[in-house]
Scaffold this motif. Structure first.
Motif, PDB file in Angstrom:
ATOM      1  N   SER A   1      47.849  46.377  36.099  1.00 44.68           N
ATOM      2  CA  SER A   1      46.908  46.646  35.135  1.00 44.68           C
ATOM      3  C   SER A   1      46.753  45.301  34.775  1.00 44.68           C
ATOM      4  O   SER A   1      47.543  44.185  35.066  1.00 44.68           O
ATOM      5  CB  SER A   1      47.259  47.504  33.901  1.00 44.68           C
ATOM      6  OG  SER A   1      48.154  46.409  33.190  1.00 44.68           O
ATOM      7  N   VAL A   2      45.501  44.826  34.840  1.00 43.09           N
ATOM      8  CA  VAL A   2      44.938  43.541  34.479  1.00 43.09           C
ATOM      9  C   VAL A   2      44.347  43.442  32.898  1.00 43.09           C
ATOM     10  O   VAL A   2      43.463  43.945  32.837  1.00 43.09           O
ATOM     11  CB  VAL A   2      43.876  42.733  35.406  1.00 43.09           C
ATOM     12  CG1 VAL A   2      43.585  41.507  34.972  1.00 43.09           C
ATOM     13  CG2 VAL A   2      44.628  42.931  36.717  1.00 43.09           C
TER      14      VAL A   2
ATOM     15  N   ARG B   1      42.857  39.771  43.186  1.00 43.90           N
ATOM     16  CA  ARG B   1      42.958  41.248  43.082  1.00 43.90           C
ATOM     17  C   ARG B   1      43.722  41.900  44.186  1.00 43.90           C
ATOM     18  O   ARG B   1      44.683  42.970  43.739  1.00 43.90           O
ATOM     19  CB  ARG B   1      41.378  41.869  43.357  1.00 43.90           C
ATOM     20  CG  ARG B   1      40.872  41.739  41.888  1.00 43.90           C
ATOM     21  CD  ARG B   1      39.299  41.598  41.870  1.00 43.90           C
ATOM     22  NE  ARG B   1      38.601  42.531  42.968  1.00 43.90           N
ATOM     23  CZ  ARG B   1      37.383  42.555  43.379  1.00 43.90           C
ATOM     24  NH1 ARG B   1      36.600  42.014  42.508  1.00 43.90           N
ATOM     25  NH2 ARG B   1      36.978  43.318  44.353  1.00 43.90           N
ATOM     26  N   GLN B   2      43.877  41.466  45.411  1.00 46.97           N
ATOM     27  CA  GLN B   2      44.462  42.318  46.412  1.00 46.97           C
ATOM     28  C   GLN B   2      46.106  41.914  46.085  1.00 46.97           C
ATOM     29  O   GLN B   2      46.988  42.937  46.245  1.00 46.97           O
ATOM     30  CB  GLN B   2      43.984  41.458  47.752  1.00 46.97           C
ATOM     31  CG  GLN B   2      44.902  41.690  49.043  1.00 46.97           C
ATOM     32  CD  GLN B   2      44.370  40.838  50.010  1.00 46.97           C
ATOM     33  OE1 GLN B   2      43.233  40.659  50.512  1.00 46.97           O
ATOM     34  NE2 GLN B   2      45.480  40.284  50.589  1.00 46.97           N
TER      35      GLN B   2
ATOM     36  N   ARG C   1      51.769  45.165  42.323  1.00 43.72           N
ATOM     37  CA  ARG C   1      52.065  46.079  41.395  1.00 43.72           C
ATOM     38  C   ARG C   1      52.469  45.381  40.214  1.00 43.72           C
ATOM     39  O   ARG C   1      53.034  46.102  39.350  1.00 43.72           O
ATOM     40  CB  ARG C   1      52.592  47.393  41.595  1.00 43.72           C
ATOM     41  CG  ARG C   1      52.038  48.122  42.722  1.00 43.72           C
ATOM     42  CD  ARG C   1      52.891  49.416  43.176  1.00 43.72           C
ATOM     43  NE  ARG C   1      52.829  50.324  41.930  1.00 43.72           N
ATOM     44  CZ  ARG C   1      51.664  51.020  41.779  1.00 43.72           C
ATOM     45  NH1 ARG C   1      50.482  50.993  42.270  1.00 43.72           N
ATOM     46  NH2 ARG C   1      51.709  51.879  40.903  1.00 43.72           N
ATOM     47  N   ILE C   2      52.250  44.145  39.994  1.00 42.94           N
ATOM     48  CA  ILE C   2      52.713  43.521  39.004  1.00 42.94           C
ATOM     49  C   ILE C   2      51.723  43.445  37.695  1.00 42.94           C
ATOM     50  O   ILE C   2      50.395  43.133  38.064  1.00 42.94           O
ATOM     51  CB  ILE C   2      53.178  41.962  39.235  1.00 42.94           C
ATOM     52  CG1 ILE C   2      54.240  41.936  40.188  1.00 42.94           C
ATOM     53  CG2 ILE C   2      53.553  41.320  37.765  1.00 42.94           C
ATOM     54  CD1 ILE C   2      54.486  40.624  40.670  1.00 42.94           C
ATOM     55  N   PRO C   3      52.003  43.871  36.536  1.00 41.62           N
ATOM     56  CA  PRO C   3      50.740  43.926  35.648  1.00 41.62           C
ATOM     57  C   PRO C   3      50.639  42.374  35.019  1.00 41.62           C
ATOM     58  O   PRO C   3      51.509  41.319  35.340  1.00 41.62           O
ATOM     59  CB  PRO C   3      51.395  44.564  34.162  1.00 41.62           C
ATOM     60  CG  PRO C   3      52.977  44.402  34.311  1.00 41.62           C
ATOM     61  CD  PRO C   3      53.027  44.219  35.981  1.00 41.62           C
ATOM     62  N   ALA C   4      49.307  42.046  34.852  1.00 38.18           N
ATOM     63  CA  ALA C   4      48.844  40.832  34.510  1.00 38.18           C
ATOM     64  C   ALA C   4      48.096  40.573  33.411  1.00 38.18           C
ATOM     65  O   ALA C   4      47.321  41.282  32.964  1.00 38.18           O
ATOM     66  CB  ALA C   4      48.172  40.369  35.943  1.00 38.18           C
TER      67      ALA C   4
ATOM     68  N   ALA D   1      34.830  41.613  36.746  1.00 37.00           N
ATOM     69  CA  ALA D   1      35.428  41.544  38.169  1.00 37.00           C
ATOM     70  C   ALA D   1      36.918  42.072  38.001  1.00 37.00           C
ATOM     71  O   ALA D   1      37.484  42.842  38.996  1.00 37.00           O
ATOM     72  CB  ALA D   1      35.122  40.466  38.775  1.00 37.00           C
ATOM     73  N   MET D   2      37.868  41.537  37.197  1.00 35.22           N
ATOM     74  CA  MET D   2      39.132  41.657  37.293  1.00 35.22           C
ATOM     75  C   MET D   2      39.833  42.534  36.316  1.00 35.22           C
ATOM     76  O   MET D   2      40.841  42.689  36.303  1.00 35.22           O
ATOM     77  CB  MET D   2      39.748  40.082  36.988  1.00 35.22           C
ATOM     78  CG  MET D   2      39.028  39.129  37.535  1.00 35.22           C
ATOM     79  SD  MET D   2      39.578  38.942  39.419  1.00 35.22           S
ATOM     80  CE  MET D   2      41.103  38.073  39.182  1.00 35.22           C
ATOM     81  N   GLY D   3      39.142  42.863  35.080  1.00 31.24           N
ATOM     82  CA  GLY D   3      39.956  43.354  34.085  1.00 31.24           C
ATOM     83  C   GLY D   3      40.040  45.100  34.239  1.00 31.24           C
ATOM     84  O   GLY D   3      39.038  45.731  34.686  1.00 31.24           O
TER      85      GLY D   3
END
Lengths: 225, 375
Positions: free
Chosen positions: B31-32, B182-183, B189-192, B204-206
């Protein structure tokens, strides 16, 4: 030529440099990155040998290490010997006398390191000591070289402090500079000239070697290559 | 959830500035969370508190069951013990190490062979294989950013912190790094947690976002929640209140793509990096919406008008603003349009009136989001 005196000088300069690196590095690190108060006081103390006449420094070291002082008594109790007029006493004096020449290049080099590089290392799992050896030392390498060269050269060249603390015992405390002085006093200009020339050539060769190997070591002030 | 991260901090600098607020990051999957706010609002400080680079005066930071910071009990875990990846704003690569050496830095405890394998994997993932022996000073901005990412990801952090990861890059590098982030996040699969002051980056990212204004976390929620229901006028202003809907690319016709929003369909000019299917954010500036009164549903194609999009709806409210009037419509979703007071007067527009909202296709902005498929 007085090979014994040259040997004493080199031995003294070598051990002084080693001890200065061991003592000066943490001190410089603390002066750069530490959070403690009173840093300005320590800075002033470290810089004192730059402005004090060597005789004044020598006098106080003589007093402080004499058999009547606590330090002198402690050393006598531990080793059964006296500090003044011994090689060890001379070493203590040389370390104090050359302290700014080791600490100041290190502080300058440490200050040039982006603090966030340390933070990046911490986030990658490096403890403070690992970070020091893997990030700080490589980046401060020119500062270390400068500290080594200056400590060594300054110790080889010292005179006043040696005279006050070490006296003039051949093979023990009689360094090159004292030997030359003695020869001149005795009007042995030929002997003085030989030893002086040897010292001159040696110092020059060392500096040339170091500066040709590393363009980023500065002689007396920070210099961009 | 397993590794939910709870962050509640209060940090003030003696010289002013700092951060206060609470934020949770859902665990158990990629998840971002985007921390959004203007420059100097305290976003970076928040990130540094999470990493353990700042010590808040008051607060609690919990990662799953691990307590990283609790000022009540005096517990504090230093950055070395948190296993988070930090990507600094201007990379902060080790200048005395090659690309390979930078990426390998955090892997010292691994056996040599494993270390080499892991570095190779990271270099491949971030397309850096050809640069392994180069020193940072010889790299371009985009390359350095990728090295910083690879270095942070190599030790398999449990949480990735990105401080303005697209700042100071030129447009092609931005697109490239954004795609890679994103890729990589989808792959590992690390949350950021990503800090930015750029609204497009949020979209775009969130997945989730936290709005930081003036040293305070003022709103936390999914991107859609925050955008559609800003907690305060200040948040709305920071977001630049536009129409934002979640949509899906459903078709293509020549240069235009069709996007489904709710049960409606909008035509838009696609951005370069748009794929033929997938989720997009649809953004329409309220000033780009033209209202036509009295048109009833069914008349959604008008061959005399050039605009490609006609949405039938009803007026549900007016919000007066300086010099203009904001009109809220219900078109199956909420849509706001900005018109002049004269226009309202002339049209005699009232609540409940049936209207047609007309939008030109080029005014419909699409921002792809979610992870792209791996090439």
């Amino acid at each position: 030529m007085d090979w014994t005196a040259i040997g004493v000088s080199l031995r003294l300069a070598f051990w002084t440099t080693v001890i200065l690196l061991i003592l000066g590095t943490p001190l410089a690190y603390w002066l750069t990155f530490g959070r403690g108060r009173g840093r300005f006081l320590v800075e002033a103390v470290v810089a004192l040998p730059l402005v004090l006449p060597p005789t004044v420094l020598g006098f106080y070291i003589l007093m402080a290490t004499g058999p009547k002082s606590p330090i002198g008594r402690l050393y006598e109790a531990l080793t059964g010997r006296l500090l003044p007029f011994s090689f060890q006493g001379l070493l203590v004096a040389s370390v104090l006398y050359s302290l700014p020449f080791a600490v100041q290049p290190l502080v300058t080099a440490f200050r040039g390191i982006d603090r966030r590089l340390l933070e990046a290392a911490w986030c990658l799992g490096s403890g403070p000591l690992t970070t020091f050896f893997r990030v700080v030392v490589p980046l401060a390498a020119p500062g270390f070289w400068t500290a080594i060269v200056l400590s060594f050269a300054h110790t080889v060249g010292e005179f006043g402090v040696v005279l006050m603390v070490g006296g003039n015992l051949p093979g023990v405390t009689r360094t090159v500079s004292i030997a030359i002085y003695d020869e001149v006093q005795a009007l042995n200009y030929a002997a003085a000239g030989q030893t002086a020339l040897a010292l001159l050539v040696f110092s020059f060769v060392v500096l040339v070697a170091v500066y040709s190997l590393r363009r980023d070591v500065w002689a007396l002030w920070p210099m961009k290559s | 959830m397993a590794d939910e991260v709870l962050i509640r901090v209060e940090k003030r600098y003696p010289s002013g500035g700092g951060i206060r607020g609470e934020l949770t990051i859902p665990g158990g999957g990629p998840s971002v969370t985007v921390v959004f706010g203007p420059s100097g609002a305290g976003k970076t400080t928040l990130l540094r508190c999470i990493a353990g680079l700042e010590r808040p005066e008051r607060g609690l930071i919990r990662f799953g069951h691990e307590v990283w910071l609790d000022t009540e009990t005096g517990r504090w875990v230093p950055p070395q013990g948190r296993r988070v990846g930090f990507v600094f704003q201007d990379d902060v690569l080790f200048p005395h190490r090659t690309v390979w050496g930078n990426v390998a830095y955090g892997l010292r405890s691994m056996p040599w062979a494993e270390q080499a394998q892991r570095v190779a994997e990271m270099l491949r993932l971030l397309d850096l294989e050809a640069l392994a022996d180069r020193y940072p000073r010889t790299l371009s901005g985009g390359q350095r950013r990728r090295v910083a990412l690879a270095r942070a990801l190599a030790p398999a952090p449990r949480l990735l912190l990105l401080d303005e990861p697209l700042a100071a890059l030129d447009a092609p590098a931005r697109r490239e790094v954004q795609r890679l982030i994103r890729q990589v996040l989808a792959h590992t699969r690390i949350p950021a947690v990503l800090v930015t002051h750029d609204r497009d980056e949020v979209l775009a990212m969130g997945d989730r976002m936290a709005v930081v204004l003036d040293g305070e976390v003022v709103q936390v929620g999914t991107v859609e929640e925050v955008w559609s229901r800003p907690a305060s006028p200040a948040v709305a202003q920071a977001l630049g209140i536009e129409n934002l809907w979640s949509g899906r690319v459903v078709g293509r016709d020549g240069d235009l793509v069709a996007v489904a929003v709710g049960d409606r369909r909008l035509w838009a000019l696609p951005p370069e990096d748009l794929q033929d299917t997938g989720d997009v954010w649809v953004v329409v500036h309220p000033r780009d919406v033209v209202l036509e009164k009295g048109t009833l549903p069914g008349f959604e194609a008008d061959l005399r008008v050039s605009a490609r999009n006609r949405l039938a709806g009803r007026v549900v409210g007016f919000v007066p603003e300086e010099h203009v009037l904001r009109v809220w419509l219900d078109c199956g979703f909420r849509l706001s349009a900005v018109i002049t007071y004269q226009a309202r007067e002339a049209m005699d527009l009232r609540e409940g009136d049936a209207v047609m909202a007309i939008i030109k296709a080029p005014a419909v902005r699409l921002i792809p989001h979610g992870a792209p498929e791996r090439p």
